[in-house]
Each structure stands twice: as structure tokens, then as C-alpha cells.
Design an enzyme around this catalytic site. Structure first.
Site, PDB file in Angstrom:
ATOM      1  CE  LYS A  87      33.258  46.070  43.770  1.00 18.60           C
ATOM      2  NZ  LYS A  87      34.318  45.934  44.775  1.00 18.60           N
ATOM      3  CG  ASP A 124      36.130  48.189  47.240  1.00 17.03           C
ATOM      4  OD1 ASP A 124      35.326  47.982  48.160  1.00 17.03           O
ATOM      5  OD2 ASP A 124      35.935  47.801  46.064  1.00 17.03           O
ATOM      6  CE1 TYR A 244      32.348  39.361  52.531  1.00 17.30           C
ATOM      7  CE2 TYR A 244      34.141  40.650  51.599  1.00 17.30           C
ATOM      8  CZ  TYR A 244      32.891  40.079  51.481  1.00 17.30           C
ATOM      9  OH  TYR A 244      32.187  40.218  50.317  1.00 17.30           O
TER      10      TYR A 244
END
Ligand code: NAP
Length: 300
Positions: A87, A124, A244
């Protein structure tokens, strides 16, 4: 058709993917990347809308990313998602940056424009904001938020989104102090009016907070404690865990113990994906189809 492709494949994409039908025009890049749940989520969306391309995984080492970006337009890619550790590097490899990527100090979505120029976004933070609204029926802008683990990549994206939304208070909390001062400077650089405070994780001021967000990886491994123990939580708190990989994380179980509402990171993952899809195709993503695909792919 392979589950994971590499730079060698990208160099001769039509030949390497000749057996793929519909053609592969989207990918998530990462190192590692085999675990990514993005392909089933996006492929379900593409199939549901009758869009005749598919999404795959590209395993790229850090030194391979620059060449891969140069190959995207010639190999007719629509876009990419970037995951760990690419990223930040992607910030310097695109032609233009959306404000979301500047705020997050990282790119998780690349759009290849018709003229071949690359635009970098971060979805995000915006995905987090949609997930909060969906999960708690509360607009982020009305909530006083504690960002727990603000010093990491997810923490920064969440912190910036809270500042961008205009949250009445933002508490940036971290296990250690060294990352907090630069983050504070950065938040105030973009959003000078933000009511933001930095503190250590164990200096939590529970009474002043509506929403607590776990942005640490604490709770991913079995047996780990919650990032905040139940005795510091209140029944009126909204508890959001960005993890998650578990349906009920230790932080969510701590919320259960005091009767507080909680959610795991799946809705954030879903909505960041839906917003990526919207950047690529300029149309609303089929969120419920994507949610079902993510649930089906999630570890139990
Ligand atoms: P990262 O950049 O490595 O950041 C880690 C952060 O967690 C740092 O602030 C670090 O504090 C803190 N931390 C690590 N271990 C800790 C511990 N044992 N106790 C207290 N604090 C600890 O990681 P990241 O990429 O931001 O990811 C963090 C989490 O966000 C992961 O669980 C990831 O799954 C999740 N995430 C979810 C989504 C989504 O869509 N749901 C998206 C991105 C990330 P120090 O500075 O003190 O080391």
C-alpha cells in the site's frame, strides 16, 4: 487457470491466462496474497452484473511492484487492489492520488484510466465509515471515537476518516508512543479543526467515548485477550473490531459481557471492496451479493 499469478505471468498476460474465460482484468497484489478474500467477493459481483471480466491474485515481491504497475495499461487491466506490504509503495507508482490515499498514506485501489494513467485511492477509511453506519445505524460524524492501535496502517485510515467525517472527538490510542506524535501532526495537517487527542492504550477514557475501534491485530490468534477488558466497557458503547478472521473476536466477547453492541471487520472489508468496485466501474456495487460471497469464503 491458476489461483495465484506472478510477475512472469503478467509480462505475457494473454498467453499466461489464455485458459481464463472471461478474461482476467482485475487483481489483488500482495506478499503473501493467497489468503485474500477479495477474488470471490469481486467475482461474485462481476458475475451478478454480467460484466465479462474476472478478478485474480498476483503475488508480487516488493522489488517487482514498479514493473507490474507499468504493465497494467499495456496488459489491459481495469484496476488493482493492493494489500500488505504494497500500500505505501503504490503511492509513488501511480500518476495521480485521490485525497483518500493521501489521508491514509497508502493506496489500496488503483484505477487504470482509458488513457493509461493510474489513479490511486484508499477505500479502507470510507469502507469503515459505511460499515459503522450499517452496523450501528449511526453516522460516524456524530460519534466520539477511540482508535485503538492508531499507529498502524488500519489505525491511520480509521483515524483520518473520523477526522474527515468531523467526529466531535477522536482519541488516538496506541500501545507505544513513538507513532502517535507523527500521526497527530498528520491528522492536524489535513484537518486543523479536528478535536483529536493522543494517549496510550491503557489511558482509555471510557466515559467520553461512543465508538471503540480495534485496529490492532490483538485477538487474531486463539487465546489472546481483548484489546480493552470488559470492565472498561459500557453497555452504551459501540464496539468495532477490524479483525475479520473470526466471527466473534475477544473484543466482541468483552462487549457481550457488558451488553454492548459489536461487529467484526467483515462489513469494513465488504464496503472497502464495494467502493473499489465503484471506482472501477462507475456504478453501484451489488453489496448483498458481495457479502454472501465473503461470508461463504470466511474461515469458520
Ligand atoms: P499494523 O500496521 O502492523 O499495525 C499494528 C498496530 O497494532 C500498531 O498500532 C501496533 O502498536 C498495534 N499492536 C500490535 N500488536 C499489539 C498488541 N499485542 N497489543 C496492543 N497493540 C498492538 O497492522 P494493520 O495492517 O494496521 O492491521 C491491523 C488490524 O487491522 C489487523 O487485524 C487487520 O486484520 C485489520 N484490518 C482490517 C481491515 C478490514 O477491512 N476489516 C483492513 C485493514 C486492516 P505498536 O505501534 O505499539 O506496535
Amino acid at each position: 487457470m491458476k489461483e495465484v499469478y506472478n510477475l512472469e505471468d503478467l509480462r505475457c498476460w494473454p498467453a499466461a491466462t489464455a485458459d481464463a474465460q472471461p478474461p482476467l482484468r482485475l487483481a489483488v497484489i500482495g506478499d503473501p496474497v493467497a489468503h485474500s478474500a477479495s477474488p470471490p467477493m469481486h467475482n461474485a459481483a462481476l458475475a451478478a452484473l454480467g460484466i465479462d471480466v474476472r478478478y485474480t491474485r498476483l503475488h508480487l515481491r516488493p522489488e517487482e511492484v514498479a514493473e507490474a504497475f507499468r504493465l497494467l495499461a499495456p496488459q489491459k487491466f481495469i484496476g488493482l487492489n493492493c494489500t500488505i506490504p504494497h500500500k505505501p509503495a503504490a503511492l509513488t507508482l501511480v500518476d495521480e492520488l485521490d485525497a483518500s490515499a493521501k489521508f491514509a498514506a497508502g493506496v489500496n485501489t488503483v484505477l487504470v484510466r482509458p488513457d493509461g494513467r493510474l489513479t490511486g485511492f484508499s477505500t479502507d477509511g470510507p469502507g469503515f465509515e459505511r460499515a459503522v453506519l450499517e452496523s450501528f445505524n449511526a453516522p460516524l460524524r456524530e460519534l466520539r471515537v477511540a482508535v485503538l492501535g492508531a499507529g498502524g496502517g488500519a489505525g491511520r485510515a480509521v483515524a483520518m476518516q473520523c477526522a474527515a467525517a468531523g467526529c466531535p472527538r477522536v482519541f488516538l490510542q496506541n500501545r507505544t508512543t513513538d507513532k502517535l506524535a507523527p500521526l497527530l501532526e498528520s491528522v492536524l495537517g489535513f484537518f486543523p479543526a479536528c478535536q483529536v487527542t493522543v494517549a496510550l492504550l491503557d489511558e482509555l477514557r471510557s466515559g467520553d467515548i461512543d465508538l471503540l475501534v480495534n485496529c490492532t491485530a490483538l485477538g487474531m490468534k486463539p487465546g489472546e485477550p481483548p484489546v480493552v477488558p470488559p470492565e472498561r466497557l459500557l453497555a452504551r458503547h459501540f464496539v468495532f473490531d477490524t479483525i475479520y478472521t473470526a466471527a466473534r473476536t475477544p473484543f466482541m466477547l468483552a462487549a457481550d459481557a457488558v451488553g454492548a453492541r459489536s461487529v467484526n471487520g467483515l462489513p469494513m472489508l465488504l464496503h472497502q471492496g464495494a467502493i473499489s468496485f465503484e471506482h472501477w466501474f462507475g456504478r453501484t456495487a451489488p453489496v448483498e451479493v458481495m457479502r454472501q460471497a465473503l461470508i461463504a469464503a470466511a474461515p469458520r
